[in-house]
Design a protein around this motif. Structure first.
Motif, short mmCIF file in Angstrom:
data_model
loop_
_atom_site.label_atom_id
_atom_site.label_comp_id
_atom_site.label_asym_id
_atom_site.label_seq_id
_atom_site.Cartn_x
_atom_site.Cartn_y
_atom_site.Cartn_z
N ILE A 118 0.83 -1.20 0.00
CA ILE A 118 0.00 0.00 0.00
C ILE A 118 0.87 1.25 0.00
O ILE A 118 0.56 2.24 -0.68
N ALA A 119 1.99 1.24 0.76
CA ALA A 119 2.90 2.39 0.77
C ALA A 119 3.49 2.63 -0.62
O ALA A 119 3.59 3.77 -1.09
N LEU A 178 3.55 5.75 -5.70
CA LEU A 178 3.41 5.80 -7.16
C LEU A 178 2.24 6.67 -7.58
O LEU A 178 2.34 7.45 -8.53
N LEU A 179 1.12 6.53 -6.87
CA LEU A 179 -0.07 7.31 -7.22
C LEU A 179 0.16 8.80 -7.02
O LEU A 179 -0.13 9.61 -7.91
N HIS A 180 0.69 9.15 -5.85
CA HIS A 180 0.93 10.57 -5.58
C HIS A 180 2.02 11.12 -6.50
O HIS A 180 1.94 12.28 -6.94
N GLY A 181 3.02 10.31 -6.78
CA GLY A 181 4.07 10.74 -7.70
C GLY A 181 3.53 10.99 -9.10
O GLY A 181 3.88 11.98 -9.75
N VAL A 183 -9.71 -1.09 -2.34
CA VAL A 183 -9.44 -2.26 -3.20
C VAL A 183 -8.20 -3.00 -2.70
O VAL A 183 -8.20 -4.24 -2.59
N LEU A 184 -7.16 -2.25 -2.37
CA LEU A 184 -5.92 -2.88 -1.90
C LEU A 184 -6.13 -3.60 -0.57
O LEU A 184 -5.63 -4.71 -0.35
N VAL A 189 -2.30 5.34 11.04
CA VAL A 189 -1.44 5.98 12.06
C VAL A 189 -0.20 6.55 11.40
O VAL A 189 0.21 7.69 11.68
N ALA A 190 0.41 5.79 10.50
CA ALA A 190 1.61 6.26 9.80
C ALA A 190 1.27 7.46 8.90
O ALA A 190 2.03 8.44 8.86
#
Length: 209
Positions: free
Chosen positions: A53-54, A59-62, A155-156, A179-180
């Protein structure tokens, strides 16, 4: 709604208790088979789920930054600022609420569609994720677009649950992820990292004018 609730500790705790009660009652009424046992390689599965997920987040935000740059950064900055009221207790309570979200969205909706309606994995993922998205919408300028991100996150998380075979694994992944993520927002408010220059949201929740 859920993003709004997670800005404060008390509202997160109250909604977590409500979701817990509703999810348990619904699971019993529908006779759903929750798997809450930790698999033998549970720590590894949780780490892999978090890492996946991280990586997806990065990748998505990039990609969004590459495509729309300043426009996207402004929207992201507003999202970080939206949570400026969060205390450390609210961050932890938000993680607890995220855990109970798994009981409802994966343990009731996803599983219910698969076991009771027997519509298959793909429809169950899409429908439960659409509901997850609607519950995470923030109807403010520049923030509603993050509902699509919430859809993909759901979905993930659904895949984490299905691949691990344990609701407890997806529960731990979701709680740790939130939390992260909220801790990262707090760090960004203090440092201005990856936020529009000159328009960093204040850490104390008071908007600059």
């Amino acid at each position: 709604m859920l993003f709004t609730v997670k800005r404060r500790a008390l509202s997160s705790l109250l909604l977590a208790l409500l979701l817990l009660a509703v999810s348990i009652a619904a699971a019993r009424w529908l006779d759903l088979s929750w798997s809450l046992a930790l698999p033998e390689r549970a720590p590894l599965l949780v780490l892999l789920g978090l890492a996946g997920i991280a990586l997806s987040d990065g990748l998505l935000h990039g990609l969004l930054w590459l495509l729309w740059r300043d426009v996207y950064l402004q929207s992201y900055g507003r999202l970080v600022s939206y949570f400026s009221q969060q205390s450390a207790a609210a961050v932890l309570a938000g993680g607890l609420l995220a855990a109970t979200e798994e009981l409802f969205f994966r343990g009731v909706l996803l599983l219910g569609i698969m076991e009771r309606l027997q519509w298959g994995v793909a429809p169950a993922l899409v429908i439960s994720s659409a509901m997850f998205m609607l519950m995470h919408l923030v109807l403010r300028a520049g923030l509603s677009v993050f509902g699509l991100w919430a859809f993909w996150e759901s979905v993930l998380l659904g895949l984490v649950y299905l691949l691990s075979g344990s609701l407890l694994v997806s529960l731990l992944v979701h709680a740790a992820h939130d939390v992260a993520g909220f801790s990262l927002f707090a760090l960004q408010r203090r440092s201005g990292w990856l936020l529009p220059k000159g328009k960093q949201p204040p850490a104390n929740g008071v908007e600059r004018r």
